[in-house]
Scaffold this active site. Structure first.
Site, short mmCIF file in Angstrom:
data_model
loop_
_atom_site.label_atom_id
_atom_site.label_comp_id
_atom_site.label_asym_id
_atom_site.label_seq_id
_atom_site.Cartn_x
_atom_site.Cartn_y
_atom_site.Cartn_z
N HIS A 27 -1.41 1.27 7.40
CA HIS A 27 -1.88 1.19 6.04
C HIS A 27 -1.70 2.57 5.40
CE1 HIS A 27 -4.25 -0.23 2.75
NE2 HIS A 27 -5.32 0.48 3.02
N CYS A 36 0.82 -1.21 0.00
CA CYS A 36 0.00 0.00 0.00
C CYS A 36 0.86 1.26 0.00
CB CYS A 36 -0.97 0.01 1.16
SG CYS A 36 -0.21 -0.31 2.75
#
Ligand SMILES: [Zn+2]
Lengths: 362, 523
Positions: A307, A32
């Site tokens: 994330h 990510c």
């Protein structure tokens, strides 16, 4: 890809920008950090333009050696040439190439998006510089890109200015004033992004001000003055001598805590305006306005896990990219990524890298 | 943002300073200014259990509401001007409703911040008496008079008794489907529906504050409801407006029927309107919003008078000076801008906040220590609060030396009709918006004091005669008493005369110029 894609298409309706594509990126296990930065770069208009042009020009040399630049150019052209308007793409070749090339990004550990952006831009610069040199040795008589031919045995080679430089590079000038003789010594350095220290409940404007605030060098930190020929107390100040076309601001949210022996995430609330002017430029460049077009967001309470997602402005719509998912968001939703004014908060989505584009001189 | 409505805080019966607040660790309970110490008097808050707000979406607005005795005769004010205050507030609300761009502010004409210069002193002395006697009440009697703080946080509107030391609100009203964004109080509402609440759904309720206080439930009682498209559920009036043709253009649409509400719709700009403010005489309306522009309208002619762009970013708040000569704005460029109505441009920037400026207000109760009554030396005091959790106080010094910097060539200034200060007309024409000023052209101000007053980003600031009220995003309210109040018990006649002095000491036709207090621009 069908459901999410059609939902976004429905949301945009007949406002869907002509020729534009919105594609999510598949995640290959903690990639990510890469996906969020690539989305921001894809929606960086001059960068995309140059990369697609590079891709078109390089089609003839199909067997050219694969590198990060060719992989990225391929990926961008793959997105822009999709028949569908929305969907998901797997940036597999790019990620494989990245991992092959740099040990740092090989593990499945959580990676730092800023470190990746920095590595990528520098790598692209290297490749472009090598190519520029290569074409010059092949074809010494002229320089096709308007670059100066390096002197054969000259000590000072004219630095090669690649399109990456033209887009992202700015110049800082470090002015040091000797407090004894008042002589000002200026030293210039280039940058591709600015890393800013942050404070709780502050703004980007204020962080930039602090970045350029006057610092006094004294005690063990004295400055060697060439005129006085000795160590002297001095005042130091960092100014932006040449603001970049695309201003990338990295917020130092990961701070090394010496007493803990590890990094800690600062969740401070740092507000960033959608329009910005720099307070710390030299006189010539005062009042240049920038407009925010992308934000890489770190989600999570610690530095070692979490994330990355990104917010991107395209054709006056704000979009939210979370790996495969792409959603439309309200402009006002950008403020939910400012950070938290309390240390412990359920809100862990914090703006980490900001991308501003210059709108020219007023 | 905050609004003052005849704001008055009675002096504390015991002047013992409050203990440090456990909710604000590391924050001092006083701050020093050249005129003395401001002390934290009370804090008002709500138990967090009462709230179910979504993070990052809180907007806190605070207003002061003065309930008079029920049997009290009609107020001595509000009739001196040519219009009725209560119908005024309806139309004001209505005109700004339903523009479809998320208005956050409502206002009463003649109510909040709407005292006319002429009637200001009598209005204030009238309410002072009421407030004085209310200190003798130990228990709040909902049937009686009192001064209340009304504030909204998350999905609720809270009401606190200003004069009680009780931290918790006496009343909370919850809205299940929508969040209250703003509200306003009009003490002179003839039908008793004196509290106006605007929701983010675009709906507006008008209710009676007293009725709400008498009711023990958490529901809104006896409300009149107006929804976004302008229809009133109870009445049969139809006042839907035509669709906006060009969202970039300023348009005013009037309702088809004279009795319908809203009576008109003003479409001002693209993007949200973040704050609106009526000048004290009710003649002008200022708006600020997402597009970064301050716009000033002549309310009766519905024409743009002037306006200008922030340095950069959205503007978040605006406020008028008592005399209508200056407007303060604050926004995302971290600056407090001082706009001059006479010059039709920004005349100073206040630099000192470390984040966005979310609340600005002139301290109309403050009198310059140099004021000798001759009006030769006037200073304005104003305050600002920001998302940096700080309260800043500023002085704006005005000299009466009539030396226009840019007198038109040929000698005598040209006066256009209808304007009291027309010698600048040739510089900046009426009805135009100014672009963002260049940094080097704007004189800079430095704050007199900067004090961290809350732990959370601030959202509002209000000056009352005896105090400064600050509010943060999370809905905590702090009341700081002025040095004069904590040091000597104030006396009402003195206070009243100060107001009278302030409102008359600005000669209309004299050009006040910025003096040395404004330093040259520093780069
Ligand atoms: Zn020296």
């Amino acid at each position: 890809m069908g459901a999410a894609g059609s939902k976004l298409e429905k949301a945009l309706g007949d406002q869907f920008p002509e020729g534009e594509r919105y594609f999510g990126f598949e995640n290959f296990g903690n990639t990510c950090y890469c996906n969020s930065v690539l989305q921001a770069l894809y929606f960086c208009a001059p960068f995309r333009e140059q990369l697609l042009e590079y891709c078109a020009n390089n089609k003839s040399v199909a067997d050219a050696e694969e590198n990060l630049l060719t992989c990225l150019a391929d990926l961008f052209s793959q997105i822009s040439s999709q028949k569908k308007k929305t969907g998901v793409i797997a940036p597999k070749r790019f990620v494989q190439r990245l991992k092959k090339q740099n040990e740092l990004f090989r593990s499945y550990m959580h990676q730092d998006a800023h470190e990746f952006l920095n590595y990528l831009l520098n790598e692209l610069v290297d490749i472009l510089e090598k190519e520029a040199k290569g074409t010059k040795t092949d074809n010494e008589s002229s320089s096709s890109n308007g670059l100066k031919v390096p002197q054969a045995n000259g000590v000072h080679k004219e630095p090669i200015v690649t399109w990456v430089h033209k887009i992202f590079q700015g110049i800082l000038t470090n002015e040091t004033r000797c407090l004894r003789c008042e002589t000002v010594t200026a030293r210039d350095e280039t940058f591709l992004d600015l890393s800013l220290d942050i404070e709780q409940n502050s703004s980007i404007t204020s962080c930039l001000k602090n970045f350029s605030s006057t610092e006094t060098l004294h005690a063990e930190d004295k400055f060697f003055c060439d005129k006085c020929c000795s160590l002297q107390e001095a005042q130091k100040r960092m100014k932006i001598k040449k603001p970049p076309h695309i201003l990338v601001i990295h917020l130092k949210r990961f701070k090394y805590m010496e007493q803990l022996g590890r990094y800690k995430k600062l969740s401070y609330r740092v507000v960033f305006p959608l329009e910005l002017k720099l307070s710390n430029t030299v006189e010539e460049y005062v009042d240049i306005e920038y407009s925010l077009f992308a934000v890489v967001v770190h989600v999570g309470s610690g530095p070692n896990h979490g994330h990355y997602v990104s917010l991107v402005k395209s054709h006056n719509h704000w979009l939210f990219f979370d790996d495969e998912n792409v959603e439309m968001i309200e402009e006002s939703a950008v403020q939910t990524f400012f950070g938290s004014s309390q240390e412990y908060s359920s809100n862990t989505d914090h703006g980490y890298i900001l991308f501003y584009e210059s709108l020219g001189t007023r | 943002m905050m609004n003052t409505s005849n704001g008055m805080i009675s002096a504390p019966s015991s002047s013992s300073s409050p203990a440090a607040n456990p909710q604000s660790p590391g924050i001092k309970t006083y701050f020093k200014t050249p005129e003395g110490k401001y002390k934290l008097h009370y804090e008002k808050t709500h138990s967090s259990g009462l709230l179910h707000y979504a993070h990052g979406k809180t907007v806190t607005q605070v207003t002061l509401a003065q309930l008079k005795e029920r049997a009290a005769p009609s107020t001595p004010t509000g009739t001196s001007s040519g219009y009725s205050a209560s119908s005024g507030f309806r139309s004001a609300t209505a005109r700004l409703l339903g523009t479809g761009n998320g208005n956050r502010a409502l206002s009463f004409v003649g109510g909040n911040g709407g005292g006319k210069n002429v009637s200001a002193s009598s209005r204030i002395s009238g309410s002072f008496a009421a407030s004085n006697s209310s200190t003798s009440m130990t228990n709040t009697n909902f049937d009686g008079k009192g001064t209340y703080l009304v504030f909204n946080v998350g999905d609720a509107v809270f009401i606190c008794d200003l004069n009680s030391q009780d931290k918790d609100p006496v009343k909370s009203i919850h809205f299940s489907n929508s969040n209250p964004m703003c509200h306003a109080f009009n003490p002179d509402a003839k039908d008793g529906h004196d509290l106006l609440i605007g929701l983010n759904s675009g709906d507006v309720y008008t209710v009676s504050l007293r009725q709400q206080l008498q009711d023990v439930s958490k529901k809104l009682v006896g409300a009149l409801h107006y929804n976004k498209d302008g229809s009133n559920k109870e009445g049969a009036t139809d006042s839907t407006f035509p669709a906006i043709r060009d969202p970039t253009q300023f348009t005013v649409d009037k309702a088809k029927y004279s009795k319908s509400n809203p009576v008109a719709r003003w479409h001002i700009c693209q993007g949200s309107i973040n704050s609106i403010a009526f000048s004290y005489d009710g003649s002008h309306l200022a708006t600020v919003g997402r597009d970064g522009y301050l716009r000033i309208f002549d309310f009766s002619t519905q024409k743009l008078v002037c306006g200008g762009k922030s340095y950069y970013g959205a503007l978040l708040c605006c406020s008028w000076s008592m005399d209508g000569k200056y407007i303060l704005t604050g926004g995302e460029d971290d600056l407090v801008q001082v706009w001059s109505m006479e010059d039709r441009k920004v005349v100073a920037w206040g630099e000192g906040h470390n984040s966005w400026v979310s609340g600005v207000a002139f301290d109309s109760y403050w009198s310059s220590p140099n004021t000798d009554g001759s009006g030769e030396h006037v200073m304005y005091r104003f305050g600002s609060v920001g998302q940096d959790t700080q309260l800043l106080l500023w002085d704006l010094e005005m000299d009466e030396i009539v030396v226009p910097l840019r007198r038109p060539p040929g000698g005598s200034p040209t006066y256009s009709t209808g304007s009291q200060s027309a010698h600048w007309d040739n510089v900046i024409p009426m009805g135009t918006l100014q672009p963002a000023p260049c940094k080097r052209d704007v004189p800079k101000l430095s704050p007199v004091i900067a004090h961290r007053v809350h732990t959370e980003p601030l959202s509002g600031l209000m000056f009352t005669q005896e105090s400064v009220v600050t509010a943060c995003r999370e809905g905590h309210i702090k009341i700081w008493t002025r040095p004069s109040v904590s040091e000597t018990q104030s006396n009402s006649s003195e206070a009243t005369s100060t107001i009278a002095l302030l409102s008359t000491s600005f000669p209309k036709d004299n050009k006040a110029s910025l003096s040395s207090k404004i330093v040259g621009s520093i780069i």
